[in-house]
Motif scaffolding. Structure first.
Motif, PDB file in Angstrom:
ATOM      1  N   ALA A  39      52.277  27.284 -39.199  1.00 38.29           N
ATOM      2  CA  ALA A  39      51.870  27.831 -40.213  1.00 38.29           C
ATOM      3  C   ALA A  39      52.397  27.560 -41.766  1.00 38.29           C
ATOM      4  N   ALA A  40      53.870  27.419 -41.702  1.00 37.52           N
ATOM      5  CA  ALA A  40      54.435  27.223 -42.837  1.00 37.52           C
ATOM      6  C   ALA A  40      54.168  25.479 -43.407  1.00 37.52           C
ATOM      7  N   VAL A  41      53.963  24.836 -42.407  1.00 34.60           N
ATOM      8  CA  VAL A  41      53.538  23.586 -42.953  1.00 34.60           C
ATOM      9  C   VAL A  41      52.104  23.499 -43.421  1.00 34.60           C
ATOM     10  N   ASP A  64      46.814  21.792 -45.089  1.00 37.14           N
ATOM     11  CA  ASP A  64      46.127  20.809 -44.087  1.00 37.14           C
ATOM     12  C   ASP A  64      45.826  21.666 -42.768  1.00 37.14           C
ATOM     13  N   GLY A  65      44.604  21.814 -42.691  1.00 36.51           N
ATOM     14  CA  GLY A  65      44.350  22.900 -41.448  1.00 36.51           C
ATOM     15  C   GLY A  65      44.410  22.181 -40.211  1.00 36.51           C
ATOM     16  N   THR A  66      44.790  20.697 -39.882  1.00 33.99           N
ATOM     17  CA  THR A  66      44.835  20.230 -38.789  1.00 33.99           C
ATOM     18  C   THR A  66      46.370  19.816 -38.506  1.00 33.99           C
ATOM     19  N   VAL A  67      47.344  20.517 -39.027  1.00 34.85           N
ATOM     20  CA  VAL A  67      48.666  20.548 -38.532  1.00 34.85           C
ATOM     21  C   VAL A  67      49.041  20.862 -37.210  1.00 34.85           C
ATOM     22  N   GLN A  68      49.953  19.868 -36.487  1.00 32.09           N
ATOM     23  CA  GLN A  68      50.230  20.000 -35.095  1.00 32.09           C
ATOM     24  C   GLN A  68      51.681  19.584 -34.927  1.00 32.09           C
ATOM     25  N   LEU A  69      52.200  20.129 -33.689  1.00 31.47           N
ATOM     26  CA  LEU A  69      53.757  19.547 -33.390  1.00 31.47           C
ATOM     27  C   LEU A  69      53.662  18.330 -32.758  1.00 31.47           C
ATOM     28  N   ASN A  70      54.473  17.537 -33.362  1.00 37.36           N
ATOM     29  CA  ASN A  70      54.848  16.268 -33.090  1.00 37.36           C
ATOM     30  C   ASN A  70      55.655  16.298 -31.596  1.00 37.36           C
ATOM     31  N   THR A  71      55.089  15.552 -30.626  1.00 38.21           N
ATOM     32  CA  THR A  71      55.793  15.713 -29.322  1.00 38.21           C
ATOM     33  C   THR A  71      56.395  14.467 -28.908  1.00 38.21           C
ATOM     34  N   PRO A 114      48.053  15.430 -40.287  1.00 38.23           N
ATOM     35  CA  PRO A 114      47.422  14.222 -40.422  1.00 38.23           C
ATOM     36  C   PRO A 114      46.555  14.352 -41.264  1.00 38.23           C
ATOM     37  N   GLY A 115      45.874  15.547 -41.796  1.00 39.58           N
ATOM     38  CA  GLY A 115      45.046  15.455 -42.939  1.00 39.58           C
ATOM     39  C   GLY A 115      45.418  14.733 -44.266  1.00 39.58           C
ATOM     40  N   VAL A 116      46.726  14.997 -44.515  1.00 37.16           N
ATOM     41  CA  VAL A 116      47.362  14.622 -45.717  1.00 37.16           C
ATOM     42  C   VAL A 116      48.529  13.294 -45.675  1.00 37.16           C
ATOM     43  N   GLN A 117      48.370  13.198 -44.216  1.00 38.43           N
ATOM     44  CA  GLN A 117      49.247  11.829 -43.767  1.00 38.43           C
ATOM     45  C   GLN A 117      50.648  12.315 -44.356  1.00 38.43           C
TER      46      GLN A 117
END
Length: 96
Positions: free
Chosen positions: A41-43, A49-56, A71-74
């Motif tokens: 949520a903070a990122v 960017d609504g596509t943020v995700q945890l990097n695993t 990923p939306g803003v690379q």
């Protein structure tokens, strides 16, 4: 009767959208799920960017530290949390 059914359906849909880790008996698992969610949520707030995700894929050896991909803003961000799982610091990671 119809109102009760609608409320029951809404409640079940909300429960289905929850992270199963929130119901884990282990408090560490619940805190980790909360920390991941607050970091994402903070990122999202920082980047829009609504596509943020945890990097695993990147290994993290620090406690209370997460890598979040946007990923939306690379971009990639490092997020630190407090012991309750609240995001406290964000750092944008450099590219190479």
């Amino acid at each position: 009767m119809m109102r009760t059914t609608a409320l029951l359906c809404a409640g079940l849909m909300a429960l289905a959208a929850c992270d199963p880790a929130e119901f884990d008996p282990d408090p560490d698992v619940r805190r980790d799920a909360r920390a991941s969610r607050t970091c994402q949520a903070a990122v999202k707030d920082q980047t829009g960017d609504g596509t943020v995700q945890l990097n695993t894929t990147l290994p993290i050896v620090e406690i209370n530290q997460y890598i979040i991909d946007a990923p939306g803003v690379q971009e990639q961000w490092m997020c630190r949390t407090d012991d309750e799982g609240n995001a406290t610091q964000l750092y944008k990671l450099g590219v190479g």
